[in-house]
Each structure stands twice: as C-alpha cells, then as structure tokens.
Design a protein around this motif. Structure first.
Motif, PDB file in Angstrom:
ATOM      1  N   LEU A 177       0.820  -1.214   0.000  1.00 17.90           N
ATOM      2  CA  LEU A 177       0.000   0.000   0.000  1.00 17.90           C
ATOM      3  C   LEU A 177       0.850   1.259   0.000  1.00 17.90           C
ATOM      4  O   LEU A 177       0.687   2.124  -0.866  1.00 17.90           O
ATOM      5  N   ALA A 202      -7.163  -6.806   2.435  1.00 18.17           N
ATOM      6  CA  ALA A 202      -5.755  -7.056   2.146  1.00 18.17           C
ATOM      7  C   ALA A 202      -5.343  -8.455   2.576  1.00 18.17           C
ATOM      8  O   ALA A 202      -6.009  -9.092   3.408  1.00 18.17           O
ATOM      9  N   ASP A 210       1.254  -5.707   4.317  1.00 20.35           N
ATOM     10  CA  ASP A 210       0.309  -6.187   3.318  1.00 20.35           C
ATOM     11  C   ASP A 210       1.028  -6.657   2.059  1.00 20.35           C
ATOM     12  O   ASP A 210       1.889  -5.977   1.520  1.00 20.35           O
ATOM     13  N   CYS A 213      -3.394  -5.317  -1.697  1.00 21.84           N
ATOM     14  CA  CYS A 213      -4.502  -4.537  -1.147  1.00 21.84           C
ATOM     15  C   CYS A 213      -5.486  -4.202  -2.254  1.00 21.84           C
ATOM     16  O   CYS A 213      -5.086  -3.688  -3.307  1.00 21.84           O
ATOM     17  N   ILE A 320      -8.013  -2.130   6.588  1.00 24.96           N
ATOM     18  CA  ILE A 320      -7.372  -3.449   6.458  1.00 24.96           C
ATOM     19  C   ILE A 320      -6.680  -3.898   7.758  1.00 24.96           C
ATOM     20  O   ILE A 320      -6.131  -4.989   7.825  1.00 24.96           O
TER      21      ILE A 320
END
Length: 325
Positions: A177, A202, A210, A213, A320
């Motif tokens: 991200l 995610a 992550d 995402c 997330i």
C-alpha cells in the motif's frame, strides 16, 4: 538565486536515489553536490558513480555542510519525518520521497515545522509533474469524454521475498500500500477527489505488512477500483471510464507513458510524449524553480494534496487493520 546552480544533497543511497541522481545530473544549473549514506563506503561509491563533490557516512554531516542548497530524502518510509525535520531545523529546503511520512500526525508536524522555519518542503510525488499525467487530468477536468464515472488503477510486481528488505519490513514501513498502492490512490484523488466511503481488504506477509490490497473508493456518481500487489506483475494502468469514452494511461501509468483515447464508437487514438529522462527531472526542475523564487510551498504538489493523500492512506490502513508502531 535566479539562474544560479542549485547544489543538491541526497540522504540515502538506495535504488530510488540512483534514479533521482541519474536525472539530476542532466539538468542545467543543478548538480549533485553531496551524498550521505549509513556507511561512508556506500556514499563514496554512489558519489563516484554520479560525480558528487563530497560523500558523507553520516546524515548530519551533510546537513551541516553550508554548500548544500537542497536535500532529497530517499531513506525508508519510517525515517522520512526524522530526516525531514533534521534538514528543516537547519533551514535546508527538502524534497522528501513519498509517502511523505507514516501517518497524518507526522506529516502535519513536518508541515508545521516548514512553516515555522519558512523553509521549502515538498513531497516527491513525481507523477503529478509528468506531461502525460497532467494531460490526462486536463482531459478529465474539461470532460473531453463527458463526466468521469469509474477509475480502474493497479500497480503490481513480484519482488523476491526477503524479510530483511524494506519492502517486507514493518519497522521500515513496508507493504504494497505505502510503496506502490499510493500511486493508484493518488490517481483517484487527483481525478475524483476524496471519496465519500472507502472499502478495502488485504492479504499479509508473515512479517505483518500487506502483500496486496484491494480498494474501492465510492463517490456520489463514480467509483474507483484500485489495487496494489507484491504477488504478481500487473498491467499497472490507469483507466478512466467516462460517459462517452475512455482515457487510458498505459502501463506503467505512474511513470513516463502514453495515453490511449477510445471514444464511444471504439475509435482509438494514441498520444505519446517525448521524454529524455527517467521522469524525475520534471519535479526536480519545479523544485529548483521554487528555490530560486524563494517559495516555501509548491503550487502543484501542495501541502493540502499531501495531507489529503496521507489521510486517505490512513483510512485505507484502518480498513485493512494495518498498524505501524
């Protein structure tokens, strides 16, 4: 300063710093004067490659050099605030790599200090300065194909998994991200503004960052479907679906690229743009001009835009469940 040479220092000697330096040395009335890294050997090697006058094995030594006119910060995300504040406290203009910092609170502190010190500060969101991106935004703003109703934008590649790499290290602000998802998010904010509602999900690496995402920005009359991933290569396009046609920034949309215009009858037109550099030259030339004009804020990549961007990223992270300590 008018046409005087701007002497640049770079803090951090990684891959993004090398790209920046590659373009910097092509620009008239600007030069790479100093490079600082965590080790003097790495700084010297970088300096020899890009013809820097001096190399430092300590960031503060560079900041204390009176010949430095501006600093580009290219360290990992989690150090952006610290290194920006170091420079600003010594009244050195700062171009800080994206993301500006780890969260809204940090960004606001940086901006507050820049204003207090009356010193130029700008987030290095280079995409907004690229001719093809500005051309696409202009078409959207003028409703070349009518109102924008949907955006699809992605960015994905598959780096080798290495828990010690900054991409996978939570302490360094790793994850898809903040590293690459920021570009689809920025494309949505630049064309549609802040969303009324955000949905995001995610997947995560064992390190807690992550791996990919998926995001949806909901607007009153539009939708943005955005994706970032470290699990596979993607087309990395930005496709703006308008009422009467499509404006598509071809891969890789965040860097110098071309644009396909497709009308409602399916007729296609390809727009190309001449680029003699990697594309960082546009933001560098803009920043040099701001310095020469004595400005303390960009009129293109404004503080407002940086605040909007980090605020939105914070909201996605909240969706997330991604927290950085």
């Amino acid at each position: 300063m008018k046409d005087e040479i701007v002497h640049w220092g770079i803090i951090g000697a990684g891959s993004i710093a090398k790209k920046f330096a590659t373009d910097l040395i092509t620009i008239p009335n600007a030069k790479l004067y100093a490079i600082a890294s965590r080790t003097l050997v790495k700084a010297k090697n970088f300096g020899e490659t890009f013809q820097a006058d001096v190399a430092y094995g300590d960031y503060k030594e560079l900041v204390l050099d009176p010949n430095v006119d501006a600093v580009y910060i290219a360290t990992p995300h989690s150090f952006h605030k610290e290194h920006t504040m170091l420079c600003l406290n010594h009244h050195i203009p700062v171009l800080c790599e994206k993301p500006f910092a780890m969260n809204l609170e940090e960004v606001e502190e940086m901006i507050q200090l820049a204003r207090k010190k009356e010193t130029l500060l700008m987030e290095a969101m280079w995409t907004i300065f690229l001719p093809h991106f500005r051309y696409a935004l202009d078409l959207i703003d003028k409703q070349h194909f009518g109102a924008l109703i949907k955006l699809e934008a992605d960015f994905g590649f598959q780096p080798e998994y290495n828990e010690r790499s900054r991409l996978f290290d939570k302490q360094l602000g790793g994850g898809s991200l903040l590293d690459i998802g920021i570009y689809p998010v920025f494309a949505a904010l630049s064309s549609l503004g802040s969303p009324e509602h955000i949905e995001a999900k995610a997947e995560f690496f064992p390190t807690g960052v992550d791996s990919e995402c998926d995001i949806q920005f909901h607007y009153k009359n539009a939708l943005a479907k955005l994706k970032s991933t470290f699990k596979k290569e993607t087309y990395t396009e930005a496709i703006f679906h308008c009422k009467d046609g499509i404006i598509k920034i071809n891969g890789r949309f965040h860097e110098p690229s071309s644009i396909s215009l497709i009308d409602h009858n399916g007729n296609k037109e390809l727009k190309t743009f001449d680029n003699n550099t990697l594309g960082y030259s546009y933001e560098i030339e803009h920043f040099n001009q701001l310095i020469r004009q004595g400005k303390t804020e960009s009129d293109i990549m404004t503080f407002e835009k940086s605040i909007q961007l980090i605020s939105t990223l914070d909201k996605v992270r909240q969706c997330i469940g991604l927290e950085y300590k």
